[in-house]
Design an enzyme around this catalytic site. Structure first.
Site, PDB file in Angstrom:
ATOM      1  N   HIS A 130      -3.535   0.408  -7.281  1.00 49.39           N
ATOM      2  CA  HIS A 130      -4.512   0.131  -8.338  1.00 49.39           C
ATOM      3  C   HIS A 130      -4.091   0.636  -9.724  1.00 49.39           C
ATOM      4  CE1 HIS A 130      -6.901  -0.494  -4.785  1.00 49.39           C
ATOM      5  NE2 HIS A 130      -7.999  -0.773  -5.477  1.00 49.39           N
ATOM      6  N   CYS A 177       0.842  -1.194   0.000  1.00 48.36           N
ATOM      7  CA  CYS A 177       0.000   0.000   0.000  1.00 48.36           C
ATOM      8  C   CYS A 177       0.882   1.251   0.000  1.00 48.36           C
ATOM      9  CB  CYS A 177      -0.866  -0.029   1.261  1.00 48.36           C
ATOM     10  SG  CYS A 177      -1.975   1.364   1.401  1.00 48.36           S
TER      11      CYS A 177
HETATM   12  N1  DGL Z   1      -3.796   0.684  -1.488  1.00 50.52           N
HETATM   13  C1  DGL Z   1      -3.952   2.110  -1.493  1.00 50.52           C
HETATM   14  C2  DGL Z   1      -2.662   2.773  -1.980  1.00 50.52           C
HETATM   15  O1  DGL Z   1      -1.849   2.167  -2.659  1.00 50.52           O
HETATM   16  C3  DGL Z   1      -5.127   2.543  -2.367  1.00 50.52           C
HETATM   17  C4  DGL Z   1      -6.480   2.219  -1.778  1.00 50.52           C
HETATM   18  C5  DGL Z   1      -6.743   2.918  -0.451  1.00 50.52           C
HETATM   19  O2  DGL Z   1      -6.989   4.136  -0.431  1.00 50.52           O
HETATM   20  O3  DGL Z   1      -6.654   2.247   0.558  1.00 50.52           O
HETATM   21  O4  DGL Z   1      -2.412   3.907  -1.672  1.00 50.52           O
END
Ligand code: DGL
Length: 270
Positions: free
Chosen positions: A187, A74
């Site tokens: 994403h 993330c």
């Molecule tokens: N996984 C998050 C990121 O890479 C995107 C989704 C979210 O906001 O949790 O920042």
């Protein structure tokens, strides 16, 4: 710790499966445990304190499973929690920001780099501070692109609306004359075709998951922890919420079938 221990990867939800995909293609015989905090996603519009608290719990879940290394897939968690995580756990912790920033620095010719990500990642200027730490002369242009997350989850990779939204978000970067664009969110690699179409072929897209793979390789080799088995690695998936949609979306993100899916109660994390 031994070579066959799994690599742990966590994310706020399913987006981190794009990173699993990269890691598994670089290291097909490594075992992987994935944790997705699907009950508390998104992290991208939460406060830094909350994201740090969640990231500590997520990493701790993996640590207790005896992972030999933790990858913070993330970008939002990487942008605020990486130092705390590195200090807290006695295994290497690899985030997305340092490898992605380094690859962008190595790629840019005109010293103008763009960054897209969640509100949190962009608001924390995570990539731009990292880039400027290494080369203050590089100009960095940043913009949150929050709608890309639901579009990717919906599978609208080549939908006309996605193209329109991409144009709206990305036109400024064309005016800013960047030659390198960091996809600073789990994403976004799924939308790379439309992003590429809008940005044109003079702009190189940076996928932080791919950049992180070479850092993972250095850590594993440096510690003699590379799994030398000839067998395909085993995968386990843990999620804090399991909706009926998970399997479809996960398979789209990962590009193959997903099995061994387990539900983790939030009480087990906190
Ligand atoms: N996984 C998050 C990121 O890479 C995107 C989704 C979210 O906001 O949790 O920042």
């Amino acid at each position: 710790m031994n070579r066959t221990n799994p690599i742990g990867i966590f994310d706020s939800g399913i987006g981190g499966l794009t990173v699993v995909k990269r890691i598994s293609s670089f290291f097909p015989n490594e075992n992987i445990i994935y944790f997705g905090d699907t009950a508390r996603v998104p992290y991208g519009n939460k406060s830094n304190d909350t994201v740090i608290e969640y990231a500590l719990q997520d990493a701790n879940f993996l640590f207790k499973k005896n992972v030999k290394l933790i990858i913070v897939a993330c970008n939002t968690a990487s942008s605020v929690a990486i130092d705390v995580l590195k200090e807290k756990f006695q295994v290497p912790v690899i985030g997305m920001i340092e490898p992605g920033a380094q690859l962008a620095i190595d790629t840019t010719n005109n010293k103008r780099i763009g960054v897209i990500g969640t509100y949190a990642t962009i608001g924390n200027h995570a990539y731009s501070s990292e880039i400027k730490k290494h080369n203050p002369k590089i100009e960095v242009f940043e913009k949150p692109c929050p709608l890309f997350v639901p579009l990717a989850e919906e599978g609208w990779m080549d939908h006309p609306s996605t193209k329109l939204i991409a144009e709206e978000y990305l036109n400024d970067f064309i005016n800013w004359d960047i030659d390198t664009l960091i996809l600073g969110c789990t994403h976004y690699p799924l939308l790379s075709a439309v992003i590429e179409e809008v940005m044109g072929d003079k702009v190189t897209l940076i996928d932080s998951g791919t950049a992180a793979a070479s850092v993972v390789e250095d850590h594993l080799n440096g510690r003699g922890l590379r799994n030398t088995s000839v067998q395909q690695g085993q995968y386990e998936y843990y999620l804090s919420d399991l909706s009926g949609k998970f399997k479809d979306v996960a398979e789209r993100f990962l590009g193959r079938t997903v099995g061994n899916i387990n539900k983790v109660d939030l009480e087990q994390l906190i």
